[in-house]
Design an enzyme around this catalytic site. Structure first.
Site, PDB file in Angstrom:
ATOM      1  N   ASP A 141       0.610  -1.274   0.144  1.00  0.00           N
ATOM      2  CA  ASP A 141       0.013  -0.076  -0.047  1.00  0.00           C
ATOM      3  C   ASP A 141       0.906   1.254  -0.085  1.00  0.00           C
ATOM      4  OD1 ASP A 141      -2.437   1.407  -0.110  1.00  0.00           O
ATOM      5  OD2 ASP A 141      -2.647   1.659   2.058  1.00  0.00           O
ATOM      6  N   CYS A 213     -21.494   6.415  -8.097  1.00  0.00           N
ATOM      7  CA  CYS A 213     -20.686   6.790  -7.031  1.00  0.00           C
ATOM      8  C   CYS A 213     -21.417   8.263  -6.390  1.00  0.00           C
ATOM      9  CB  CYS A 213     -19.336   7.129  -7.734  1.00  0.00           C
ATOM     10  SG  CYS A 213     -18.212   8.290  -6.511  1.00  0.00           S
TER      11      CYS A 213
HETATM   12  C1  B12 Z   1      -3.846   6.640  -3.322  1.00  0.00           C
HETATM   13  C2  B12 Z   1      -4.654   5.495  -3.194  1.00  0.00           C
HETATM   14  C3  B12 Z   1      -6.186   5.529  -3.029  1.00  0.00           C
HETATM   15  C4  B12 Z   1      -6.552   7.052  -3.016  1.00  0.00           C
HETATM   16  C5  B12 Z   1      -6.815   7.341  -4.736  1.00  0.00           C
HETATM   17  C6  B12 Z   1      -7.255   5.946  -5.513  1.00  0.00           C
HETATM   18  C7  B12 Z   1      -6.999   6.108  -6.850  1.00  0.00           C
HETATM   19  N1  B12 Z   1      -8.078   5.286  -7.806  1.00  0.00           N
HETATM   20  O1  B12 Z   1      -6.078   6.559  -7.499  1.00  0.00           O
HETATM   21  C8  B12 Z   1      -8.036   6.738  -2.485  1.00  0.00           C
HETATM   22  C9  B12 Z   1      -8.014   7.264  -0.579  1.00  0.00           C
HETATM   23  C10 B12 Z   1      -9.260   7.490  -3.038  1.00  0.00           C
HETATM   24  C11 B12 Z   1      -8.140   5.254  -2.434  1.00  0.00           C
HETATM   25  C12 B12 Z   1      -9.255   4.647  -2.238  1.00  0.00           C
HETATM   26  C13 B12 Z   1      -9.790   3.361  -2.317  1.00  0.00           C
HETATM   27  N2  B12 Z   1      -8.306   2.402  -2.294  1.00  0.00           N
HETATM   28 CO1  B12 Z   1      -6.680   2.861  -2.409  1.00  0.00          CO
HETATM   29  N3  B12 Z   1      -4.955   2.857  -2.858  1.00  0.00           N
HETATM   30  C14 B12 Z   1      -4.309   4.268  -3.066  1.00  0.00           C
HETATM   31  C15 B12 Z   1      -2.541   3.825  -3.536  1.00  0.00           C
HETATM   32  C16 B12 Z   1      -1.770   4.131  -2.293  1.00  0.00           C
HETATM   33  C17 B12 Z   1      -1.835   4.646  -4.626  1.00  0.00           C
HETATM   34  C18 B12 Z   1      -2.893   4.678  -5.739  1.00  0.00           C
HETATM   35  C19 B12 Z   1      -2.413   5.430  -7.096  1.00  0.00           C
HETATM   36  O2  B12 Z   1      -1.242   5.424  -7.193  1.00  0.00           O
HETATM   37  N4  B12 Z   1      -3.401   6.212  -7.413  1.00  0.00           N
HETATM   38  C20 B12 Z   1      -3.210   7.255  -8.839  1.00  0.00           C
HETATM   39  C21 B12 Z   1      -3.875   6.511  -9.895  1.00  0.00           C
HETATM   40  C22 B12 Z   1      -3.464   7.244 -11.207  1.00  0.00           C
HETATM   41  O3  B12 Z   1      -3.184   5.334 -10.125  1.00  0.00           O
HETATM   42  P1  B12 Z   1      -4.053   3.872  -9.881  1.00  0.00           P
HETATM   43  O4  B12 Z   1      -4.943   3.794  -9.137  1.00  0.00           O
HETATM   44  O5  B12 Z   1      -3.010   2.754 -10.030  1.00  0.00           O
HETATM   45  O6  B12 Z   1      -4.526   3.713 -11.494  1.00  0.00           O
HETATM   46  C23 B12 Z   1      -4.102   2.870 -12.635  1.00  0.00           C
HETATM   47  C24 B12 Z   1      -5.257   2.674 -13.478  1.00  0.00           C
HETATM   48  O7  B12 Z   1      -6.508   3.819 -13.564  1.00  0.00           O
HETATM   49  C25 B12 Z   1      -4.483   2.786 -14.984  1.00  0.00           C
HETATM   50  N5  B12 Z   1      -5.208   3.307 -15.958  1.00  0.00           N
HETATM   51  C26 B12 Z   1      -4.969   4.760 -16.106  1.00  0.00           C
HETATM   52  N6  B12 Z   1      -5.758   4.929 -17.304  1.00  0.00           N
HETATM   53  C27 B12 Z   1      -6.154   3.790 -17.942  1.00  0.00           C
HETATM   54  C28 B12 Z   1      -6.929   3.712 -18.851  1.00  0.00           C
HETATM   55  C29 B12 Z   1      -7.165   2.172 -19.257  1.00  0.00           C
HETATM   56  C30 B12 Z   1      -8.084   1.972 -20.426  1.00  0.00           C
HETATM   57  C31 B12 Z   1      -6.851   1.181 -18.354  1.00  0.00           C
HETATM   58  C32 B12 Z   1      -7.305  -0.305 -18.669  1.00  0.00           C
HETATM   59  C33 B12 Z   1      -6.303   1.475 -17.121  1.00  0.00           C
HETATM   60  C34 B12 Z   1      -5.823   2.945 -17.049  1.00  0.00           C
HETATM   61  O8  B12 Z   1      -3.385   3.437 -14.790  1.00  0.00           O
HETATM   62  C35 B12 Z   1      -3.212   3.846 -13.350  1.00  0.00           C
HETATM   63  C36 B12 Z   1      -1.710   3.861 -12.842  1.00  0.00           C
HETATM   64  O9  B12 Z   1      -1.254   2.564 -12.705  1.00  0.00           O
HETATM   65  C37 B12 Z   1      -2.739   2.196  -3.471  1.00  0.00           C
HETATM   66  C38 B12 Z   1      -1.339   1.585  -3.343  1.00  0.00           C
HETATM   67  C39 B12 Z   1      -0.551   1.894  -4.363  1.00  0.00           C
HETATM   68  N7  B12 Z   1       0.735   2.021  -3.981  1.00  0.00           N
HETATM   69  O10 B12 Z   1      -0.832   1.651  -5.256  1.00  0.00           O
HETATM   70  C40 B12 Z   1      -4.115   1.951  -2.910  1.00  0.00           C
HETATM   71  C41 B12 Z   1      -4.883   0.711  -3.555  1.00  0.00           C
HETATM   72  C42 B12 Z   1      -5.118   1.136  -4.987  1.00  0.00           C
HETATM   73  N8  B12 Z   1      -6.190   1.093  -2.855  1.00  0.00           N
HETATM   74  C43 B12 Z   1      -6.934   0.003  -2.614  1.00  0.00           C
HETATM   75  C44 B12 Z   1      -8.210  -0.006  -2.141  1.00  0.00           C
HETATM   76  C45 B12 Z   1      -8.679  -1.528  -1.511  1.00  0.00           C
HETATM   77  C46 B12 Z   1      -9.022   1.063  -2.194  1.00  0.00           C
HETATM   78  C47 B12 Z   1     -10.607   1.238  -1.770  1.00  0.00           C
HETATM   79  C48 B12 Z   1     -11.308   0.153  -2.144  1.00  0.00           C
HETATM   80  C49 B12 Z   1     -10.740   1.345  -0.141  1.00  0.00           C
HETATM   81  C50 B12 Z   1     -12.120   1.624   0.210  1.00  0.00           C
HETATM   82  N9  B12 Z   1     -13.034   0.756   0.094  1.00  0.00           N
HETATM   83  O11 B12 Z   1     -12.395   2.490   0.718  1.00  0.00           O
HETATM   84  C51 B12 Z   1     -10.803   2.552  -2.387  1.00  0.00           C
HETATM   85  C52 B12 Z   1     -11.086   2.206  -3.806  1.00  0.00           C
HETATM   86  C53 B12 Z   1     -11.824   3.603  -4.687  1.00  0.00           C
HETATM   87  C54 B12 Z   1     -11.241   3.493  -6.183  1.00  0.00           C
HETATM   88  N10 B12 Z   1     -12.160   3.190  -6.842  1.00  0.00           N
HETATM   89  O12 B12 Z   1     -10.076   3.382  -6.484  1.00  0.00           O
HETATM   90  C55 B12 Z   1      -6.315  -1.148  -3.144  1.00  0.00           C
HETATM   91  C56 B12 Z   1      -6.877  -1.691  -4.293  1.00  0.00           C
HETATM   92  C57 B12 Z   1      -6.993  -3.148  -4.957  1.00  0.00           C
HETATM   93  C58 B12 Z   1      -7.690  -3.415  -6.005  1.00  0.00           C
HETATM   94  N11 B12 Z   1      -8.347  -4.531  -6.048  1.00  0.00           N
HETATM   95  O13 B12 Z   1      -7.626  -2.446  -6.827  1.00  0.00           O
HETATM   96  C59 B12 Z   1      -4.464  -0.623  -3.218  1.00  0.00           C
HETATM   97  C60 B12 Z   1      -3.799  -1.126  -4.306  1.00  0.00           C
HETATM   98  C61 B12 Z   1      -4.107  -0.639  -1.857  1.00  0.00           C
HETATM   99  C62 B12 Z   1      -3.508  -2.307  -1.745  1.00  0.00           C
HETATM  100  N12 B12 Z   1      -2.184  -2.565  -1.365  1.00  0.00           N
HETATM  101  O14 B12 Z   1      -4.396  -3.297  -1.845  1.00  0.00           O
HETATM  102  N13 B12 Z   1      -7.193   4.602  -2.385  1.00  0.00           N
HETATM  103  S1  SF4 Z   2     -18.192   4.924  -5.052  1.00  0.00           S
HETATM  104 FE1  SF4 Z   2     -17.034   6.809  -5.344  1.00  0.00          FE
HETATM  105  S2  SF4 Z   2     -16.832   7.488  -3.252  1.00  0.00           S
HETATM  106 FE2  SF4 Z   2     -16.952   5.505  -3.314  1.00  0.00          FE
HETATM  107  S3  SF4 Z   2     -15.155   4.510  -3.299  1.00  0.00           S
HETATM  108 FE3  SF4 Z   2     -15.808   4.463  -5.226  1.00  0.00          FE
HETATM  109  S4  SF4 Z   2     -14.980   6.444  -6.196  1.00  0.00           S
HETATM  110 FE4  SF4 Z   2     -14.968   6.595  -3.909  1.00  0.00          FE
END
Ligand code: B12
Ligand code: SF4
Ligand code: SF4
Length: 397
Positions: A141, A213
């Site tokens: 994480d 959402c």
């Molecule tokens: C910051 C963070 C958050 C933030 C921002 C989340 C976000 N979506 O960015 C907040 C606090 C909101 C959050 C919420 C949650 N989180 Co969080 N979070 C993180 C953290 C620390 C970093 C994520 C990050 O870098 N975000 C920035 C975005 C840009 O990166 P990304 O999420 O990896 O997105 C990728 C895709 O979107 C993809 N992408 C981009 N464009 C496109 C286009 C296409 C076509 C495709 C296919 C993909 C794609 O590339 C991106 C970069 O890799 C990670 C752990 C880690 N170090 O990775 C955990 C992590 C992502 N979280 C996790 C969890 C469990 C949650 C929650 C479910 C918790 C909850 N129930 O409240 C929610 C889910 C919300 C959601 N829909 O994402 C898990 C996810 C497991 C999974 N099955 O995906 C992680 C991996 C932690 C873990 N070790 O398990 N989280």
């Molecule tokens: S439904 Fe919306 S508010 Fe809830 S975890 Fe997903 S993105 Fe966040």
């Protein structure tokens, strides 16, 4: 090589993990339809990370793109996933607005502890097999890694429009962890799957998560504005929750599951439920009584949540969220407890209790707000009280 992979697979089964795969540390895969690093940079540049400044540090951006800066000599990454749900939640208490909703991942033990320990045991088991010292690093994480992207590269699933990693047979109730190694573990892909799967999934034409959402946190598919996400607002945000978003939280007091609950891939997953035993729901964490939580002092909070993911919010953050949920319940019976919270040592709790009293708006609530204003010294709390009073019939004196 094969011996190590076999060991890892055996360890995974023993440790209760659902999936394990290997990703190359340096991404040599052919270009994909999207560039995860570019997506990450764009997300940071747009400021969508809110106050999670550690995600935007320039050095941390570089580390995500080149894991050799995290562990010199790194060759492979073992990515593990543990399932934390997979069955219908118990229906009782979910619609009851005197109780708070807690995200499923926090119903059992703290996943950081569970996965770090599993990965360390896995590292120890690999060390037993190799006749030279090996360098390893464990992340769950909080490290400078794109964990979801590594999971995709390890063949553990695909990214949904809700940005979550989804396994086509197990769904998305998965938590991730990584073991970086200066060993080449061979070709990328899964080496253990609790339910094997030979097809990849996609979202098809579905947009359920985007539509459902509660805070409209997705400006576009695959793009999350963390500043609007309830998970961010209730866990990561340390200060006040923006006033205009408070009504949208409903009675969610820690995280949010909506964009996963509505996902059809999680309905498929229920047939193959294999949650890790450490995530078995603990009854006092599923739908806790809001009034009981509001009465917790520091010691009570520590005793109840020290080994739970809820610890991350700290007492002040959790009680802030509880006050918002009570305000959203609109229940006048909660006024005496909220009035007591106007005397809390934490301004953050006092300010949100004031907002809640303003939402309820009863005569008793308004009187209590007026007398609190006469004594309150904190400027931000005074503003909250004034805003709450402005919502009701009485004007500040
Ligand atoms: C910051 C963070 C958050 C933030 C921002 C989340 C976000 N979506 O960015 C907040 C606090 C909101 C959050 C919420 C949650 N989180 Co969080 N979070 C993180 C953290 C620390 C970093 C994520 C990050 O870098 N975000 C920035 C975005 C840009 O990166 P990304 O999420 O990896 O997105 C990728 C895709 O979107 C993809 N992408 C981009 N464009 C496109 C286009 C296409 C076509 C495709 C296919 C993909 C794609 O590339 C991106 C970069 O890799 C990670 C752990 C880690 N170090 O990775 C955990 C992590 C992502 N979280 C996790 C969890 C469990 C949650 C929650 C479910 C918790 C909850 N129930 O409240 C929610 C889910 C919300 C959601 N829909 O994402 C898990 C996810 C497991 C999974 N099955 O995906 C992680 C991996 C932690 C873990 N070790 O398990 N989280
Ligand atoms: S439904 Fe919306 S508010 Fe809830 S975890 Fe997903 S993105 Fe966040
Ligand atoms: S709800 Fe639909 S669009 Fe959202 S992640 Fe699941 S399949 Fe994809």
């Amino acid at each position: 090589m094969n011996q190590i992979r076999a060991r890892v697979a055996a360890a995974a089964q023993q440790l209760g993990l659902a999936l394990v795969g290997v990703a190359p540390a340096v991404d040599g895969s052919p270009p994909r339809a999207y560039d995860p690093f570019a997506a990450y940079r764009a997300w940071v540049e747009a400021g969508l990370y809110g106050e999670m400044a550690y995600l935007a540090r320039p050095d941390a951006l570089a580390w995500r793109e080149d894991l050799r800066q995290v562990l010199p000599g790194v060759r492979s990454v073992i990515v593990v996933a543990a399932l934390y749900a997979g069955h219908d939640p118990p229906a009782e208490g979910f619609g009851d607005r005197s109780r708070g909703l807690v995200a499923r991942y926090a119903w059992g033990e703290d996943y950081h502890d569970v996965l770090i320990s599993a990965l360390e045991q896995m590292a120890a088991s690999i060390r037993d097999t190799v006749d030279r010292p090996i360098a390893t690093r464990v992340y769950v994480d909080t490290g400078p890694l794109l964990e979801r992207d590594l999971a995709v590269r390890a063949g553990l699933g695909f990214i949904g429009r809700n940005t979550c990693l989804i396994h086509p047979r197990l769904g998305s109730w998965l938590l991730l962890g990584e073991l970086l190694l200066d060993l080449d573990l061979g070709p990328p892909g899964p080496i253990f799957q609790a339910h094997s799967c030979h097809h990849s999934g996609t979202c098809g034409r579905c947009t359920r998560c985007l539509d459902a959402c509660p805070t409209h946190a997705f400006p576009a598919p695959y793009l999350l504005d963390a500043r609007r996400c309830i998970s961010y607002l209730t866990i990561e945000l340390k200060g006040p929750i923006p006033r205009h978003l408070r009504p949208l939280l409903g009675h969610r007091i820690f995280g949010c599951d909506v964009c996963q609950t509505v996902c059809p891939w999680n309905r498929v997953a229920q047939d193959h439920a294999l949650p890790h035993p450490a995530f078995r729901p603990q009854p006092d964490r599923i739908v806790p009584s809001l009034l009981e939580l509001l009465a917790l002092d520091e010691e009570g909070f520590r005793r109840r949540f020290r080994h739970s993911a809820l610890w991350r919010a700290r007492r002040r953050g959790l009680l802030r969220n509880v006050a918002v949920a009570l305000g959203n319940s609109g229940d006048p019976a909660t006024v005496p407890a909220l009035v007591r919270a106007l005397d809390d040592a934490e301004p953050l709790v006092r300010g949100h209790a004031a907002w809640a009293l303003g939402q309820i708006g009863s005569h008793e609530a308004q009187k209590a707000l007026q007398s609190a204003l006469a004594q309150e010294a904190d400027q931000w709390v005074r503003e909250e009280i004034q805003a709450a009073l402005a919502q009701g019939a009485l004007t500040p004196v």
